[in-house]
Structure formats: structure tokens, C-alpha cells
Write a protein that holds these residues in place. Structure first.
Motif, PDB file in Angstrom:
ATOM      1  N   ILE A  65       0.833  -1.210   0.000  1.00 32.37           N
ATOM      2  CA  ILE A  65       0.000   0.000   0.000  1.00 32.37           C
ATOM      3  C   ILE A  65       0.863   1.253   0.000  1.00 32.37           C
ATOM      4  O   ILE A  65       0.626   2.184  -0.781  1.00 32.37           O
ATOM      5  CB  ILE A  65      -0.976   0.008   1.198  1.00 32.37           C
ATOM      6  N   ALA A  96       2.449   1.705  -3.346  1.00 32.47           N
ATOM      7  CA  ALA A  96       1.487   2.131  -4.364  1.00 32.47           C
ATOM      8  C   ALA A  96       1.086   3.601  -4.188  1.00 32.47           C
ATOM      9  O   ALA A  96       0.764   4.269  -5.169  1.00 32.47           O
ATOM     10  CB  ALA A  96       0.241   1.254  -4.305  1.00 32.47           C
ATOM     11  N   CYS A  97       1.110   4.087  -2.967  1.00 28.36           N
ATOM     12  CA  CYS A  97       0.682   5.474  -2.711  1.00 28.36           C
ATOM     13  C   CYS A  97       1.798   6.496  -2.927  1.00 28.36           C
ATOM     14  O   CYS A  97       1.510   7.687  -3.049  1.00 28.36           O
ATOM     15  CB  CYS A  97       0.133   5.590  -1.290  1.00 28.36           C
ATOM     16  N   PRO A 101       0.396   0.528 -10.426  1.00 28.75           N
ATOM     17  CA  PRO A 101      -0.704   0.400  -9.461  1.00 28.75           C
ATOM     18  C   PRO A 101      -1.436  -0.939  -9.541  1.00 28.75           C
ATOM     19  O   PRO A 101      -1.828  -1.487  -8.508  1.00 28.75           O
ATOM     20  CB  PRO A 101      -1.635   1.561  -9.812  1.00 28.75           C
ATOM     21  N   HIS A 158       0.585  -3.621  -7.574  1.00 28.00           N
ATOM     22  CA  HIS A 158       0.600  -3.417  -6.122  1.00 28.00           C
ATOM     23  C   HIS A 158      -0.764  -3.677  -5.497  1.00 28.00           C
ATOM     24  O   HIS A 158      -0.867  -4.361  -4.479  1.00 28.00           O
ATOM     25  CB  HIS A 158       1.072  -2.003  -5.783  1.00 28.00           C
ATOM     26  N   TRP A 159      -1.830  -3.142  -6.102  1.00 22.51           N
ATOM     27  CA  TRP A 159      -3.162  -3.309  -5.511  1.00 22.51           C
ATOM     28  C   TRP A 159      -3.653  -4.748  -5.650  1.00 22.51           C
ATOM     29  O   TRP A 159      -4.392  -5.236  -4.786  1.00 22.51           O
ATOM     30  CB  TRP A 159      -4.147  -2.308  -6.103  1.00 22.51           C
ATOM     31  N   THR A 160      -3.244  -5.456  -6.701  1.00 22.11           N
ATOM     32  CA  THR A 160      -3.584  -6.878  -6.812  1.00 22.11           C
ATOM     33  C   THR A 160      -2.925  -7.663  -5.682  1.00 22.11           C
ATOM     34  O   THR A 160      -3.554  -8.526  -5.057  1.00 22.11           O
ATOM     35  CB  THR A 160      -3.140  -7.440  -8.177  1.00 22.11           C
ATOM     36  N   VAL A 175      -2.049  -6.447  -2.762  1.00 19.40           N
ATOM     37  CA  VAL A 175      -2.734  -6.080  -1.525  1.00 19.40           C
ATOM     38  C   VAL A 175      -3.993  -6.922  -1.354  1.00 19.40           C
ATOM     39  O   VAL A 175      -4.229  -7.507  -0.286  1.00 19.40           O
ATOM     40  CB  VAL A 175      -3.088  -4.569  -1.511  1.00 19.40           C
ATOM     41  N   CYS A 176      -4.787  -7.017  -2.402  1.00 22.34           N
ATOM     42  CA  CYS A 176      -6.034  -7.789  -2.330  1.00 22.34           C
ATOM     43  C   CYS A 176      -5.768  -9.267  -2.064  1.00 22.34           C
ATOM     44  O   CYS A 176      -6.456  -9.891  -1.246  1.00 22.34           O
ATOM     45  CB  CYS A 176      -6.830  -7.629  -3.617  1.00 22.34           C
TER      46      CYS A 176
END
Length: 149
Positions: free
Chosen positions: A29, A32-33, A106, A109-111, A113-114
Motif C-alpha cells: 500500500i 502504491a501510494c 498500481p 501493487h493493488w492486486t 494487496v487484495c
């Protein structure tokens, strides 16, 4: 390596695994931010994410083998686990898209995280299930062997 010892000694495989997965979530996270050109911060957070992700593998394999009650089942389950896990490496090539390099990847990274949050919730679910089953075994309602927590 330091986290494997207490997980085996105190039978805390799911607790340590969930903690490591959440540690990896924090790393992904924050990476990604951050802006795409914050190379130092993104690199440091990817190291945190990798530590949180990769360290779960031996702990989960130990928990898996502790919950199987024959050596043939252990061998087959560990081989299947590693075989299905290899598909995640193939997927990893496609979720980090080269056209997203300027935005800092993104999707990748978000994949991650999920998937780590899904893995943590599944681990907690198994922990609850095994706790319920062990309590019924302790009360004499079942004759099956205890589940390792």
C-alpha cells in the motif's frame, strides 16, 4: 527464519502468518501510494512487502504438514501446494504492466494487496474452523485427531 522457530515451538502458525501478510499489505500500500519517482521510498517499501509475503511460505507449509496425519498425504499436499503456488509467479508477470511504469505499477501493487488480504482472511477462517473442531474433539464429540493451530 527467526519467525519460523516461534511458530513451530508455540504452534502459532496462523497468527504469525496473518501478521506477516498484513506487514506485506502495508509495504504494498505504501509503495502504491508513493509517487512513481520516489525510488528510495518505493524500494524500501517493496523490501517490506517482500519480507511480509515471502516469509509466509515456509510457515504455511509447516502448518499444512502439521495438519495432515499421514506421510503420503503430507507429500501429496505439499507438492500440490507448491504446484498451485507457481501459477502466482506466472500471474505476477502480467499484473506488473510496462505501460504503467510512469504511474508506479498500481495494478500490480493493488492486486498483491487484495491477494494478501484474501490470504489473511482465509488463514483466520481456518484458524477459527480448527479451533471449533478441536473443541468438539476435546468434548468427546469426535474421534478424529486434533488440528494444529
Amino acid at each position: 527464519m527467526l519467525l519460523i522457530y516461534p511458530s513451530d515451538k508455540y504452534n502459532k502458525w496462523p497468527h504469525i502468518t496473518v501478521g506477516l501478510m498484513l506487514f506485506g499489505v502495508i509495504g504494498f500500500i505504501t509503495s502504491a501510494c508513493l509517487p512513481a519517482d520516489a525510488y528510495g521510498g518505493r524500494y524500501a517499501n517493496l523490501i517490506i512487502a517482500c519480507v511480509g509475503t515471502i516469509a509466509t511460505i515456509p510457515i504455511l507449509l509447516g502448518w499444512l504438514s502439521a495438519n495432515l496425519h499421514s506421510t503420503s498425504a503430507q507429500g501429496l499436499a505439499i507438492a500440490l501446494n507448491i504446484s498451485f503456488g507457481a501459477k502466482g509467479q506466472i500471474t505476477g508477470v502480467w499484473i506488473y504492466k510496462s505501460k504503467e511504469a510512469k504511474r508506479g505499477y498500481p495494478t500490480g501493487h493493488w492486486t498483491n494487496v487484495c491477494l494478501l488480504l484474501f490470504g489473511a482472511s482465509m488463514t483466520m477462517g481456518l484458524m477459527v474452523l480448527y479451533t471449533i473442531r478441536n473443541r468438539s474433539i476435546d468434548r468427546g464429540l469426535s474421534s478424529s485427531p486434533r488440528w494444529a493451530l
